[in-house]
Motif scaffolding. Structure first.
Motif, PDB file in Angstrom:
ATOM      1  N   ASP A  29       0.798  -1.228   0.000  1.00 31.87           N
ATOM      2  CA  ASP A  29       0.000   0.000   0.000  1.00 31.87           C
ATOM      3  C   ASP A  29       0.833   1.282   0.000  1.00 31.87           C
ATOM      4  OD1 ASP A  29      -2.429  -1.391  -0.019  1.00 31.87           O
ATOM      5  OD2 ASP A  29      -2.440  -1.538   2.168  1.00 31.87           O
ATOM      6  N   LEU A  30       2.063   1.216  -0.468  1.00 32.07           N
ATOM      7  CA  LEU A  30       2.903   2.413  -0.532  1.00 32.07           C
ATOM      8  C   LEU A  30       2.846   3.084  -1.904  1.00 32.07           C
ATOM      9  CD1 LEU A  30       6.034   1.294   1.513  1.00 32.07           C
ATOM     10  CD2 LEU A  30       4.111   2.706   2.253  1.00 32.07           C
ATOM     11  N   GLY A  31       1.945   2.637  -2.751  1.00 31.29           N
ATOM     12  CA  GLY A  31       1.775   3.273  -4.053  1.00 31.29           C
ATOM     13  C   GLY A  31       2.642   2.667  -5.137  1.00 31.29           C
ATOM     14  N   GLU A  32       2.637   3.355  -6.252  1.00 25.79           N
ATOM     15  CA  GLU A  32       3.381   2.871  -7.407  1.00 25.79           C
ATOM     16  C   GLU A  32       4.864   3.213  -7.290  1.00 25.79           C
ATOM     17  OE1 GLU A  32       0.125   2.964 -10.957  1.00 25.79           O
ATOM     18  OE2 GLU A  32       1.135   4.862 -10.509  1.00 25.79           O
ATOM     19  N   ARG A  33       5.665   2.306  -7.774  1.00 23.84           N
ATOM     20  CA  ARG A  33       7.115   2.498  -7.800  1.00 23.84           C
ATOM     21  C   ARG A  33       7.551   2.616  -9.253  1.00 23.84           C
ATOM     22  NH1 ARG A  33       5.722  -0.290  -3.425  1.00 23.84           N
ATOM     23  NH2 ARG A  33       7.029  -0.250  -1.596  1.00 23.84           N
ATOM     24  N   PRO A  34       8.427   3.576  -9.551  1.00 28.42           N
ATOM     25  CA  PRO A  34       8.882   3.733 -10.932  1.00 28.42           C
ATOM     26  C   PRO A  34       9.952   2.706 -11.287  1.00 28.42           C
ATOM     27  CG  PRO A  34       9.938   5.352  -9.530  1.00 28.42           C
ATOM     28  CD  PRO A  34       8.958   4.599  -8.661  1.00 28.42           C
ATOM     29  N   LEU A  35       9.983   2.349 -12.556  1.00 35.08           N
ATOM     30  CA  LEU A  35      10.996   1.430 -13.073  1.00 35.08           C
ATOM     31  C   LEU A  35      11.368   1.872 -14.473  1.00 35.08           C
ATOM     32  CD1 LEU A  35      12.635  -1.257 -13.032  1.00 35.08           C
ATOM     33  CD2 LEU A  35      10.571  -2.352 -13.968  1.00 35.08           C
ATOM     34  N   ALA A  36      12.634   2.138 -14.697  1.00 37.38           N
ATOM     35  CA  ALA A  36      13.155   2.423 -16.037  1.00 37.38           C
ATOM     36  C   ALA A  36      14.134   1.312 -16.378  1.00 37.38           C
ATOM     37  CB  ALA A  36      13.844   3.777 -16.077  1.00 37.38           C
ATOM     38  N   VAL A  37      13.934   0.691 -17.538  1.00 39.05           N
ATOM     39  CA  VAL A  37      14.836  -0.360 -17.985  1.00 39.05           C
ATOM     40  C   VAL A  37      15.426   0.094 -19.313  1.00 39.05           C
ATOM     41  CG1 VAL A  37      15.112  -2.805 -18.498  1.00 39.05           C
ATOM     42  CG2 VAL A  37      13.339  -2.083 -16.891  1.00 39.05           C
ATOM     43  N   ARG A  38      16.739   0.217 -19.337  1.00 38.91           N
ATOM     44  CA  ARG A  38      17.430   0.717 -20.531  1.00 38.91           C
ATOM     45  C   ARG A  38      17.336  -0.282 -21.676  1.00 38.91           C
ATOM     46  NH1 ARG A  38      20.027   5.236 -20.122  1.00 38.91           N
ATOM     47  NH2 ARG A  38      21.455   4.799 -21.828  1.00 38.91           N
ATOM     48  N   TRP A  39      17.189   0.254 -22.870  1.00 35.22           N
ATOM     49  CA  TRP A  39      17.241  -0.579 -24.064  1.00 35.22           C
ATOM     50  C   TRP A  39      18.679  -1.046 -24.289  1.00 35.22           C
ATOM     51  CZ3 TRP A  39      12.419  -1.110 -24.148  1.00 35.22           C
ATOM     52  CH2 TRP A  39      11.496  -0.087 -24.285  1.00 35.22           C
ATOM     53  N   VAL A  95      10.536  -6.794 -26.896  1.00 38.39           N
ATOM     54  CA  VAL A  95      10.642  -8.253 -27.011  1.00 38.39           C
ATOM     55  C   VAL A  95      11.943  -8.739 -26.367  1.00 38.39           C
ATOM     56  CG1 VAL A  95      10.928 -10.166 -28.645  1.00 38.39           C
ATOM     57  CG2 VAL A  95       9.123  -8.481 -29.004  1.00 38.39           C
ATOM     58  N   ALA A  96      13.031  -8.021 -26.586  1.00 33.17           N
ATOM     59  CA  ALA A  96      14.310  -8.401 -25.968  1.00 33.17           C
ATOM     60  C   ALA A  96      14.219  -8.314 -24.442  1.00 33.17           C
ATOM     61  CB  ALA A  96      15.432  -7.516 -26.495  1.00 33.17           C
ATOM     62  N   LEU A  97      13.568  -7.280 -23.915  1.00 38.00           N
ATOM     63  CA  LEU A  97      13.385  -7.175 -22.459  1.00 38.00           C
ATOM     64  C   LEU A  97      12.538  -8.322 -21.933  1.00 38.00           C
ATOM     65  CD1 LEU A  97      12.699  -3.423 -21.584  1.00 38.00           C
ATOM     66  CD2 LEU A  97      14.768  -4.759 -21.192  1.00 38.00           C
ATOM     67  N   TYR A  98      11.474  -8.637 -22.657  1.00 39.52           N
ATOM     68  CA  TYR A  98      10.619  -9.766 -22.265  1.00 39.52           C
ATOM     69  C   TYR A  98      11.438 -11.052 -22.214  1.00 39.52           C
ATOM     70  CZ  TYR A  98       7.336 -13.604 -22.913  1.00 39.52           C
ATOM     71  OH  TYR A  98       6.670 -14.794 -22.795  1.00 39.52           O
ATOM     72  N   ASP A  99      12.240 -11.309 -23.240  1.00 41.31           N
ATOM     73  CA  ASP A  99      13.066 -12.523 -23.262  1.00 41.31           C
ATOM     74  C   ASP A  99      14.064 -12.532 -22.104  1.00 41.31           C
ATOM     75  OD1 ASP A  99      11.751 -13.537 -25.501  1.00 41.31           O
ATOM     76  OD2 ASP A  99      13.281 -12.835 -26.910  1.00 41.31           O
ATOM     77  N   ARG A 100      14.702 -11.391 -21.843  1.00 42.11           N
ATOM     78  CA  ARG A 100      15.635 -11.303 -20.709  1.00 42.11           C
ATOM     79  C   ARG A 100      14.915 -11.533 -19.392  1.00 42.11           C
ATOM     80  NH1 ARG A 100      18.198  -5.708 -21.155  1.00 42.11           N
ATOM     81  NH2 ARG A 100      18.823  -6.172 -19.014  1.00 42.11           N
ATOM     82  N   ALA A 101      13.723 -10.949 -19.259  1.00 46.09           N
ATOM     83  CA  ALA A 101      12.936 -11.126 -18.029  1.00 46.09           C
ATOM     84  C   ALA A 101      12.588 -12.592 -17.825  1.00 46.09           C
ATOM     85  CB  ALA A 101      11.671 -10.267 -18.081  1.00 46.09           C
TER      86      ALA A 101
END
Length: 100
Positions: A58-68, A83-89
């Protein structure tokens, strides 16, 4: 550095948040916090994809930036990078990626 037009960004966000919400959650769990409960993409820049995710605290949204993998300038590169991020994830979380 030139940003993508608002039309392009909105189209990508609509597609990701409406058609690939599970992928956004997977990316947020891999690169943000494995306890993420929900996630949505909020921006696309030439350098990164940007999401917000929530946890069960309940602390709200947290930001996330993932570099290409590199700076991008063309709309088709956005899909390639997501798609590359999805595959890495999937690799990070031990999931089997679906075919593209």
């Amino acid at each position: 550095m030139t940003r993508f037009s608002d039309d392009i960004v909105q189209a990508v966000l609509h597609h990701m948040n409406d058609d690939h919400a599970d992928d956004s959650l997977l990316i947020s769990r891999a690169f943000g916090d494995r306890g993420a409960q929900s996630a949505r993409m909020v921006d696309v820049t030439p350098d990164a994809g940007h999401w917000v995710y929530t946890l069960d605290d309940d602390l709200g949204e947290r930001p996330l930036a993932v570099r290409w993998s590199r700076t991008i300038t063309e709309r088709p590169e956005i899909r390639r990078e997501i798609v590359a991020l999805y595959d890495r994830a999937c690799g990070i979380l031990g999931e089997t990626p679906r075919p593209h």
